[in-house]
Design a protein around this motif. Sequence first.
Motif, PDB file in Angstrom:
ATOM      1  N   GLN A 229       0.726  -0.058 -15.104  1.00 38.53           N
ATOM      2  CA  GLN A 229       0.320   0.600 -13.685  1.00 38.53           C
ATOM      3  C   GLN A 229       1.898   0.268 -13.032  1.00 38.53           C
ATOM      4  O   GLN A 229       2.146  -0.937 -13.081  1.00 38.53           O
ATOM      5  CB  GLN A 229      -0.636   0.116 -12.801  1.00 38.53           C
ATOM      6  N   PHE A 230       2.664   1.330 -12.797  1.00 40.01           N
ATOM      7  CA  PHE A 230       3.685   1.103 -12.147  1.00 40.01           C
ATOM      8  C   PHE A 230       3.785   1.266 -10.517  1.00 40.01           C
ATOM      9  O   PHE A 230       3.175   2.494 -10.225  1.00 40.01           O
ATOM     10  CB  PHE A 230       4.703   2.003 -12.605  1.00 40.01           C
ATOM     11  N   SER A 231       4.176   0.492  -9.922  1.00 41.05           N
ATOM     12  CA  SER A 231       4.184   0.653  -8.435  1.00 41.05           C
ATOM     13  C   SER A 231       5.867   0.573  -7.858  1.00 41.05           C
ATOM     14  O   SER A 231       6.420  -0.453  -8.078  1.00 41.05           O
ATOM     15  CB  SER A 231       3.548  -0.374  -7.567  1.00 41.05           C
ATOM     16  N   LEU A 232       6.295   1.554  -7.258  1.00 39.71           N
ATOM     17  CA  LEU A 232       7.621   1.558  -6.847  1.00 39.71           C
ATOM     18  C   LEU A 232       7.702   1.686  -4.992  1.00 39.71           C
ATOM     19  O   LEU A 232       6.898   2.491  -4.662  1.00 39.71           O
ATOM     20  CB  LEU A 232       8.364   2.813  -7.314  1.00 39.71           C
TER      21      LEU A 232
ATOM     22  N   ALA B  27       0.853  -1.139  -0.030  1.00 42.07           N
ATOM     23  CA  ALA B  27       0.036  -0.045  -0.170  1.00 42.07           C
ATOM     24  C   ALA B  27       0.932   1.133  -0.084  1.00 42.07           C
ATOM     25  O   ALA B  27       0.356   2.309  -0.419  1.00 42.07           O
ATOM     26  CB  ALA B  27      -0.881  -0.073   1.136  1.00 42.07           C
ATOM     27  N   CYS B  28       2.068   1.040   0.250  1.00 39.45           N
ATOM     28  CA  CYS B  28       3.072   2.152   0.611  1.00 39.45           C
ATOM     29  C   CYS B  28       3.522   2.702  -0.673  1.00 39.45           C
ATOM     30  O   CYS B  28       4.071   3.927  -0.892  1.00 39.45           O
ATOM     31  CB  CYS B  28       3.943   2.085   1.840  1.00 39.45           C
ATOM     32  N   ALA B  29       3.314   2.005  -1.657  1.00 40.13           N
ATOM     33  CA  ALA B  29       4.023   2.123  -3.132  1.00 40.13           C
ATOM     34  C   ALA B  29       3.923   3.487  -3.577  1.00 40.13           C
ATOM     35  O   ALA B  29       2.670   4.049  -3.485  1.00 40.13           O
ATOM     36  CB  ALA B  29       3.667   1.018  -4.076  1.00 40.13           C
ATOM     37  N   PHE B  30       4.709   4.221  -4.296  1.00 37.79           N
ATOM     38  CA  PHE B  30       4.602   5.246  -5.101  1.00 37.79           C
ATOM     39  C   PHE B  30       4.191   4.747  -6.641  1.00 37.79           C
ATOM     40  O   PHE B  30       4.727   3.790  -7.079  1.00 37.79           O
ATOM     41  CB  PHE B  30       6.031   6.149  -5.561  1.00 37.79           C
TER      42      PHE B  30
ATOM     43  N   VAL C 210      12.011   6.151 -11.278  1.00 39.88           N
ATOM     44  CA  VAL C 210      12.969   6.519 -10.281  1.00 39.88           C
ATOM     45  C   VAL C 210      13.032   7.910 -10.066  1.00 39.88           C
ATOM     46  O   VAL C 210      12.821   8.461  -8.972  1.00 39.88           O
ATOM     47  CB  VAL C 210      14.167   5.722 -10.360  1.00 39.88           C
ATOM     48  N   GLU C 211      13.139   8.524 -11.327  1.00 39.18           N
ATOM     49  CA  GLU C 211      13.578  10.057 -11.426  1.00 39.18           C
ATOM     50  C   GLU C 211      12.191  10.846 -10.641  1.00 39.18           C
ATOM     51  O   GLU C 211      12.252  11.876  -9.996  1.00 39.18           O
ATOM     52  CB  GLU C 211      13.936  10.471 -12.706  1.00 39.18           C
ATOM     53  N   GLU C 212      11.028  10.318 -11.249  1.00 40.35           N
ATOM     54  CA  GLU C 212       9.767  11.019 -10.714  1.00 40.35           C
ATOM     55  C   GLU C 212       9.546  10.644  -9.108  1.00 40.35           C
ATOM     56  O   GLU C 212       9.236  11.600  -8.636  1.00 40.35           O
ATOM     57  CB  GLU C 212       8.330  10.433 -11.589  1.00 40.35           C
ATOM     58  N   PHE C 213       9.987   9.418  -8.927  1.00 43.70           N
ATOM     59  CA  PHE C 213       9.926   9.397  -7.458  1.00 43.70           C
ATOM     60  C   PHE C 213      10.713  10.276  -6.513  1.00 43.70           C
ATOM     61  O   PHE C 213      10.284  10.890  -5.425  1.00 43.70           O
ATOM     62  CB  PHE C 213      10.482   7.938  -7.041  1.00 43.70           C
ATOM     63  N   PHE C 214      12.115  10.425  -6.838  1.00 38.39           N
ATOM     64  CA  PHE C 214      12.743  11.427  -6.345  1.00 38.39           C
ATOM     65  C   PHE C 214      12.291  12.776  -6.312  1.00 38.39           C
ATOM     66  O   PHE C 214      12.567  13.565  -5.516  1.00 38.39           O
ATOM     67  CB  PHE C 214      14.430  11.338  -6.603  1.00 38.39           C
ATOM     68  N   ASP C 215      11.941  13.185  -7.398  1.00 37.53           N
ATOM     69  CA  ASP C 215      11.119  14.408  -7.699  1.00 37.53           C
ATOM     70  C   ASP C 215      10.141  14.614  -6.765  1.00 37.53           C
ATOM     71  O   ASP C 215       9.927  15.617  -5.911  1.00 37.53           O
ATOM     72  CB  ASP C 215      10.664  14.464  -9.038  1.00 37.53           C
ATOM     73  N   ALA C 216       9.280  13.714  -6.406  1.00 37.80           N
ATOM     74  CA  ALA C 216       8.172  13.721  -5.750  1.00 37.80           C
ATOM     75  C   ALA C 216       8.474  13.817  -4.057  1.00 37.80           C
ATOM     76  O   ALA C 216       7.646  14.312  -3.325  1.00 37.80           O
ATOM     77  CB  ALA C 216       7.333  12.384  -5.917  1.00 37.80           C
ATOM     78  N   ILE C 217       9.558  13.283  -3.757  1.00 38.74           N
ATOM     79  CA  ILE C 217       9.833  13.400  -2.540  1.00 38.74           C
ATOM     80  C   ILE C 217      10.886  14.575  -2.098  1.00 38.74           C
ATOM     81  O   ILE C 217      11.438  14.779  -0.833  1.00 38.74           O
ATOM     82  CB  ILE C 217      10.537  11.921  -1.925  1.00 38.74           C
ATOM     83  N   GLY C 218      11.026  15.473  -2.937  1.00 37.50           N
ATOM     84  CA  GLY C 218      11.846  16.551  -2.893  1.00 37.50           C
ATOM     85  C   GLY C 218      13.515  16.459  -2.842  1.00 37.50           C
ATOM     86  O   GLY C 218      14.158  17.445  -2.741  1.00 37.50           O
TER      87      GLY C 218
END
Length: 140
Positions: free
Chosen positions: A78-81, A5-8, A38-46
């Motif tokens: 659908q991608f879940s990271l 459930a915690c996935a990005f 991965v780049e979108e994830f790091f963008d999203a967490i600042g």
Amino acid sequence: MSAPACAFRRDAKVMFKHCDPAELVFFPRFFELMNDLVEEFFDAIGYPFEAFHREGAIPTVQVEAGFPKPSRYGDRLQFSLWIETIGRTSSTIRILTESDGETRMSYRATMVLVGDDGRPKGFPDALRQAMMPYMESEDA
């Protein structure tokens, strides 16, 4: 396997540029899609990737991938990271790619934070804290 459930999460459509002449996703394109996520994830967490590259980098040092079903031109993916582990200088991520309830790709990668000298350096506490909400729980 299912994503915790915690996935990005992000969705994407398979485009012509991702495909081989048989209109199947050409497997190296999946690695490009994973890096984009991965780049979108790091963008999203600042912590945008370009910030890492001003003081070093965060290269991928190990990858495992599986492709149990093909993906085709026009499919909706659908991608879940999520974060599997966070060590002192490295982190392991997992990505599950699905379409119509079927796993299309599973991906596991270890990344190491390095300084501008190319040597591993410790994750800053603020980055570690930003990643923690995406950490897979022990009971998942």
